[in-house]
Scaffold this motif. Structure first.
Motif, PDB file in Angstrom:
ATOM      1  N   GLN A 114       0.814  -1.204   0.000  1.00 56.89           N
ATOM      2  CA  GLN A 114       0.000   0.000   0.000  1.00 56.89           C
ATOM      3  C   GLN A 114       0.856   1.265   0.000  1.00 56.89           C
ATOM      4  O   GLN A 114       0.551   2.237  -0.688  1.00 56.89           O
ATOM      5  N   SER A 115       1.963   1.255   0.750  1.00 62.43           N
ATOM      6  CA  SER A 115       2.759   2.479   0.882  1.00 62.43           C
ATOM      7  C   SER A 115       3.444   2.876  -0.415  1.00 62.43           C
ATOM      8  O   SER A 115       3.865   4.019  -0.573  1.00 62.43           O
ATOM      9  N   SER A 116       3.569   1.953  -1.370  1.00 63.77           N
ATOM     10  CA  SER A 116       4.249   2.292  -2.621  1.00 63.77           C
ATOM     11  C   SER A 116       3.384   3.136  -3.549  1.00 63.77           C
ATOM     12  O   SER A 116       3.890   3.743  -4.489  1.00 63.77           O
ATOM     13  N   THR A 117       2.086   3.199  -3.288  1.00 67.49           N
ATOM     14  CA  THR A 117       1.182   3.903  -4.199  1.00 67.49           C
ATOM     15  C   THR A 117       1.274   5.414  -4.086  1.00 67.49           C
ATOM     16  O   THR A 117       0.733   6.130  -4.923  1.00 67.49           O
ATOM     17  N   TYR A 118       1.953   5.944  -3.061  1.00 66.29           N
ATOM     18  CA  TYR A 118       2.008   7.383  -2.857  1.00 66.29           C
ATOM     19  C   TYR A 118       3.134   8.050  -3.628  1.00 66.29           C
ATOM     20  O   TYR A 118       3.152   9.274  -3.757  1.00 66.29           O
ATOM     21  N   TYR A 119       4.078   7.272  -4.127  1.00 62.61           N
ATOM     22  CA  TYR A 119       5.307   7.844  -4.656  1.00 62.61           C
ATOM     23  C   TYR A 119       5.250   8.070  -6.164  1.00 62.61           C
ATOM     24  O   TYR A 119       4.510   7.411  -6.880  1.00 62.61           O
TER      25      TYR A 119
END
Length: 242
Positions: A114-119
């Motif tokens: 999930q955290s990779s979708t912000y970059y």
């Protein structure tokens, strides 16, 4: 992706009805209020737990993943791209843990994390430790920047705390708990021979205090004054012991 998050039956508000899949959104949500409060450049961090549906312990209860996340923000770029500003914080963190193993930054591609979708593509990376992915670092994509009104100079990272702890232990790094005792200060003046070096006196004071101090305390000694009187055979050295 709310389909991967556990929901609360008694949430305080619609914005708080899901367990977090990542710490990054919580930090990004605080960037604009800090900018409005007048802070031109700052960094925010959090150490906390995340959860994901389907990830269970051996006992069948939801797995808790401990993460550390950091976001840096500034109205104006002063030291190059924001990515490298976040990387300096990350490098400082690794150095403080004495982690000298093989840390690499690989191009970030689409993943289920999930955290990779912000970059932003091309301005972010997967952080690997000895070949194992432990998190992400980078600048944020246009959608996130626009919706949260982030300044142009903004980047951050999120890492797996357990992986950092394992690497730190392998490097021999140990944790010293914060003392549970209040701070005490006292000035101590010693008369010594004039030819005795200050460093020798200080080392003796530190060694004596260290041998006598209770467990879980720290001792700091700093010089306050060195006085040479009429008697040239002696001098007075005053320390502040904390």
């Amino acid at each position: 992706d709310s389909s991967k998050a556990y929901s609360l039956g008694n949430a305080l508000s619609p914005d708080l009805q899901y367990y977090r899949l990542s710490l990054t959104p919580s930090l990004l949500d605080k960037v604009q209020p800090n900018v409005k409060a007048g802070y031109d450049a700052f960094a925010l961090f959090e150490i906390g737990k995340t959860h994901m549906i389907g990830e269970l312990t051996d006992e069948g209860v939801p797995q808790e993943f401990e993460r550390v996340a950091c976001v840096i923000a500034a109205k104006e770029a002063t030291q190059g791209a924001a990515y490298y500003g976040a990387k300096r914080y990350l490098t400082s963190l690794l150095d403080s843990l004495a982690i000298t193993t093989d840390v690499k930054y690989l191009p970030l591609e689409a993943t289920d994390d999930q955290s990779s979708t912000y970059y932003a593509p091309g301005r972010s990376a997967i952080v690997t430790l000895d070949g194992t992915p432990i998190g992400h670092i980078g600048e944020y994509n246009r959608g996130v920047t626009r919706s949260l009104k982030l300044p142009a100079h903004c980047a951050g990272f999120e890492l797996d705390v357990a992986a950092l702890q394992d690497a730190a232990r392998a490097a021999g790094t140990s944790y010293s708990p914060i003392s549970r005792f209040p701070k005490i200060e006292q000035d101590l003046s010693l008369q010594v021979a004039s030819d005795l070096a200050y460093a020798d006196v200080r080392d003796l004071v530190l060694a004596t205090l260290s041998a006598a101090k209770p467990d879980n305390t720290q001792t700091h000694v700093e010089p306050i004054d060195i006085y040479q009187g009429e008697d040239l055979s002696h001098k007075n050295i005053t320390f502040r012991v904390r």
